[in-house]
Write a protein that holds these residues in place. Structure first.
Motif, PDB file in Angstrom:
ATOM      1  N   VAL A   1       0.841  -1.205   0.000  1.00 51.26           N
ATOM      2  CA  VAL A   1       0.000   0.000   0.000  1.00 51.26           C
ATOM      3  C   VAL A   1       0.875   1.254   0.000  1.00 51.26           C
ATOM      4  O   VAL A   1       0.637   2.198  -0.778  1.00 51.26           O
ATOM      5  CB  VAL A   1      -0.946  -0.004   1.214  1.00 51.26           C
ATOM      6  N   VAL A   2       1.886   1.245   0.852  1.00 49.22           N
ATOM      7  CA  VAL A   2       2.769   2.422   0.972  1.00 49.22           C
ATOM      8  C   VAL A   2       3.530   2.668  -0.328  1.00 49.22           C
ATOM      9  O   VAL A   2       3.822   3.824  -0.688  1.00 49.22           O
ATOM     10  CB  VAL A   2       3.740   2.231   2.153  1.00 49.22           C
ATOM     11  N   ALA A   3       3.799   1.605  -1.073  1.00 47.82           N
ATOM     12  CA  ALA A   3       4.595   1.746  -2.296  1.00 47.82           C
ATOM     13  C   ALA A   3       3.823   2.439  -3.418  1.00 47.82           C
ATOM     14  O   ALA A   3       4.439   2.958  -4.365  1.00 47.82           O
ATOM     15  CB  ALA A   3       5.079   0.372  -2.759  1.00 47.82           C
ATOM     16  N   ASP A   4       2.496   2.446  -3.355  1.00 50.98           N
ATOM     17  CA  ASP A   4       1.718   3.052  -4.449  1.00 50.98           C
ATOM     18  C   ASP A   4       0.496   3.778  -3.889  1.00 50.98           C
ATOM     19  O   ASP A   4      -0.651   3.440  -4.199  1.00 50.98           O
ATOM     20  CB  ASP A   4       1.286   1.965  -5.451  1.00 50.98           C
ATOM     21  N   PRO A   5       0.713   4.798  -3.066  1.00 48.24           N
ATOM     22  CA  PRO A   5      -0.417   5.478  -2.425  1.00 48.24           C
ATOM     23  C   PRO A   5      -1.304   6.229  -3.414  1.00 48.24           C
ATOM     24  O   PRO A   5      -2.500   6.393  -3.171  1.00 48.24           O
ATOM     25  CB  PRO A   5       0.261   6.445  -1.450  1.00 48.24           C
ATOM     26  N   LEU A   6      -0.753   6.668  -4.543  1.00 50.73           N
ATOM     27  CA  LEU A   6      -1.573   7.412  -5.499  1.00 50.73           C
ATOM     28  C   LEU A   6      -2.642   6.512  -6.125  1.00 50.73           C
ATOM     29  O   LEU A   6      -3.777   6.947  -6.363  1.00 50.73           O
ATOM     30  CB  LEU A   6      -0.691   8.020  -6.597  1.00 50.73           C
ATOM     31  N   ARG A   7      -2.267   5.260  -6.400  1.00 52.45           N
ATOM     32  CA  ARG A   7      -3.258   4.310  -6.950  1.00 52.45           C
ATOM     33  C   ARG A   7      -4.412   4.130  -5.979  1.00 52.45           C
ATOM     34  O   ARG A   7      -5.579   4.126  -6.363  1.00 52.45           O
ATOM     35  CB  ARG A   7      -2.569   2.975  -7.242  1.00 52.45           C
ATOM     36  N   VAL A   8      -4.076   3.983  -4.710  1.00 55.32           N
ATOM     37  CA  VAL A   8      -5.114   3.809  -3.684  1.00 55.32           C
ATOM     38  C   VAL A   8      -5.962   5.076  -3.567  1.00 55.32           C
ATOM     39  O   VAL A   8      -7.190   5.021  -3.483  1.00 55.32           O
ATOM     40  CB  VAL A   8      -4.471   3.451  -2.327  1.00 55.32           C
ATOM     41  N   ALA A   9      -5.294   6.240  -3.587  1.00 53.16           N
ATOM     42  CA  ALA A   9      -6.019   7.501  -3.426  1.00 53.16           C
ATOM     43  C   ALA A   9      -6.966   7.740  -4.601  1.00 53.16           C
ATOM     44  O   ALA A   9      -8.114   8.174  -4.406  1.00 53.16           O
ATOM     45  CB  ALA A   9      -5.029   8.655  -3.302  1.00 53.16           C
ATOM     46  N   ARG A  10      -6.503   7.464  -5.833  1.00 51.20           N
ATOM     47  CA  ARG A  10      -7.364   7.669  -7.006  1.00 51.20           C
ATOM     48  C   ARG A  10      -8.581   6.755  -6.949  1.00 51.20           C
ATOM     49  O   ARG A  10      -9.706   7.177  -7.227  1.00 51.20           O
ATOM     50  CB  ARG A  10      -6.566   7.421  -8.292  1.00 51.20           C
TER      51      ARG A  10
END
Length: 551
Positions: free
Chosen positions: A374-383
């Protein structure tokens, strides 16, 4: 008028033309249809605006033979019933589901599919699921792409359609506050009592005995009663209606031949396999798409009736599903977010959404790696989170469920038909709940025959997807079907099955209880066989049909 039944005076009696028990999709639909025709209606809802400790306790059951999710986790005792947590998936049964099949014991409905089709149009309006068009080719979905080969064995034109999903609680409450019906909350029905001037079995019911709190009884008298409290609760009410105050000394209404509570079926569900879509498969639109009339839909994958007959298989519907979120080796931030969310909900016993197939996420391991994903790709999660939350906050129609299919591979998710078995049943236990009512005991399991049918069906579907050029398929793990828990009880069918004779079921072809002509059951409990699609569309169609019969 909206009434808190807990504040009624002991011994109070209320009268109406029709008493509807339950405020979920079935009860709300019957009530609305009758109120629109000027018929006097009282709706009895055992819960309140939300969940509470007493309501939850009254839905707890007793585990018998086999394995089943906790009864309080698979249903909701609240205004609107389980529509408050329903996903919105709608589809009709297949013609085959209503047929008598010599390879499926106790199969066959005593009515034809045309009896249901006539009400699908009204049902989808109640559900806000667009038009009653269940074909991908006529609903604006992508056509068969170049490079895909046709298949006589695999059906891929049938659709699931999604309701927003409709929450029925606000609908019933609006009818009450505008004076079109009376709605009683915290009004658990202990039993139905027959007319004391009648002749016992064969006479009508005169009143519903309601227990809002322990030690308080009130009564609702009516000309007609509609039992729409969900499959399990509707069975409990009939079992407790024995003429002896729920003591168990009598058989219960509709139970002269020991049929109430038998033939309990759910839909065994699970996910298996590893699939990679080809270019043709990606172009085919096997995920969510918006139809020409503006609702979300997706193709279901199923074997043709001819293949089912030749292979002696139960029905099964499959769809593409995302990769296994529990395996942190996928290194996908969204999948890890999903796994962590359901793992956390399971740890705090998050209820309905952590039962059934979601219960598997309580066993998620390698939590640290999931967090790193999750920490490695926070923008994907946020979008994704922003796109997920926005329509839910605005009330707009939204993507029905989490469904990222852009990772390395996907799986097959299945919903399967279960064979009706009289030994899968519920009975009244001696243990009593917070209102003094006897709890349900559940004896339930999925047979080896049904599990083998599931495994064979998935194998054949996988082979056809590959032969058609839509995916490369690895189903080496299909053997897991033999050991999958399959304890999901959110679809409760068969307990009060429709039959031509009281010796083989509980209600007649008009959903009236055999021997008790003024009690109608509007519940998926009346389904003689389960098919392989969620029961809500057919349930609401039966509700419209019942309203016509009453009025």
């Amino acid at each position: 008028m909206l009434i808190d039944a807990r504040r009624a005076l002991p011994g109070s009696v209320f009268e109406t033309e029709v008493c509807v028990i339950g405020s979920g999709p079935a009860g709300a639909t019957v009530a609305a249809e009758l109120a629109d025709r000027g018929i006097g209606v009282i709706v009895l809802e055992g819960g309140g605006d939300g969940s509470d400790r007493t309501a939850t306790d009254t839905y707890r059951g007793v585990a018998g033979a086999g394995a089943h999710d906790p009864l309080e986790a698979v249903r909701q005792k609240r205004l609107g019933g389980s529509s408050g947590v329903w996903g919105g998936r709608c589809a009709p049964l297949d013609d085959l589901d209503l047929d008598e099949r010599d390879w499926v014991p106790e199969s066959g409905w005593p009515i034809g599919h045309d009896e249901l089709r006539a009400f699908y149009g009204r049902a989808v309006r109640h559900l806000d699921a667009g038009g009653p068009d269940w074909s991908a080719s006529t609903s604006g979905m992508p056509g068969v792409p170049h490079g895909a080969r046709p298949s006589d064995a695999l059906r891929w034109d049938d659709l699931w359609r999604w309701s927003p999903p409709t929450k029925f609680g606000p609908r019933v409450e609006s009818l009450a506050t505008t004076g079109r019906l009376r709605l009683f909350l915290h009004a658990t029905v202990a039993r139905l009592d027959r007319d004391p001037d009648g002749s016992g079995a064969g006479s009508g019911v005169s009143e519903a005995v309601v227990v809002p709190r322990r030690g308080l009884e009130i009564r609702v008298r009516a000309r007609e009663f509609v039992l729409a409290a969900g499959g399990l609760e509707s069975a409990r009410i009939l079992l407790a209606s024995d003429g002896y105050g729920g003591s168990g000394l009598g058989p219960g209404i509709g139970n002269e031949h020991d049929q109430v509570g038998r033939h309990y079926m759910t839909h065994p569900v699970g996910e298996v396999g590893r699939l990679r879509l080809t270019e043709a498969g990606r172009a085919f639109g096997l995920g969510y798409r918006v139809t020409s009339d503006g609702v979300y839909a997706r193709r279901m994958l199923a074997l043709s009736p001819q293949v089912q007959q030749a292979q002696r298989l139960r029905n099964l519907k499959a769809a593409l599903w995302f990769a296994d979120p529990k395996d942190a080796g996928h290194h996908d931030a969204l999948l890890s977010t999903f796994a962590l969310t359901y793992w956390g909900m399971g740890r705090v016993r998050g209820g309905f959404k952590t039962s059934g197939t979601h219960a598997q996420y309580t066993g998620t391991t390698d939590i640290g790696q999931h967090v790193r994903n999750v920490v490695a790709d926070p923008l994907r999660v946020a979008r994704f989170t922003a796109g997920w939350a926005r329509p839910r906050l605005t009330g707009a129609r939204h993507l029905p469920s989490f469904m990222p299919l852009d990772s390395g591979h996907c799986r097959l998710r299945f919903d399967a038909e279960q064979t009706p078995d009289p030994e899968n049943r519920v009975t009244l236990d001696r243990d009593r709940d917070a209102l003094g009512q006897r709890r349900l005991r559940v004896d339930y399991s999925v047979s080896d025959t049904d599990r083998q049918s599931i495994a064979t069906s998935l194998t054949l579907i996988g082979k056809e997807l590959e032969r058609a050029g839509l995916a490369t398929v690895d189903l080496d793990d299909v053997a897991r079907v033999a050991d999958l828990p399959m304890t999901d009880g959110t679809h409760q069918m068969g307990l009060l099955r429709m039959s031509a004779s009281p010796r083989t079921g509980v209600v007649d072809t008009d959903c009236r209880v055999h021997g008790t002509p003024n009690v109608h059951v509007v519940s998926s409990a009346v389904f003689p066989t389960a098919g392989a699609v969620g029961p809500t569309l057919v349930l609401v169609a039966l509700a419209c049909r019942t309203a016509d019969a009453i009025s």
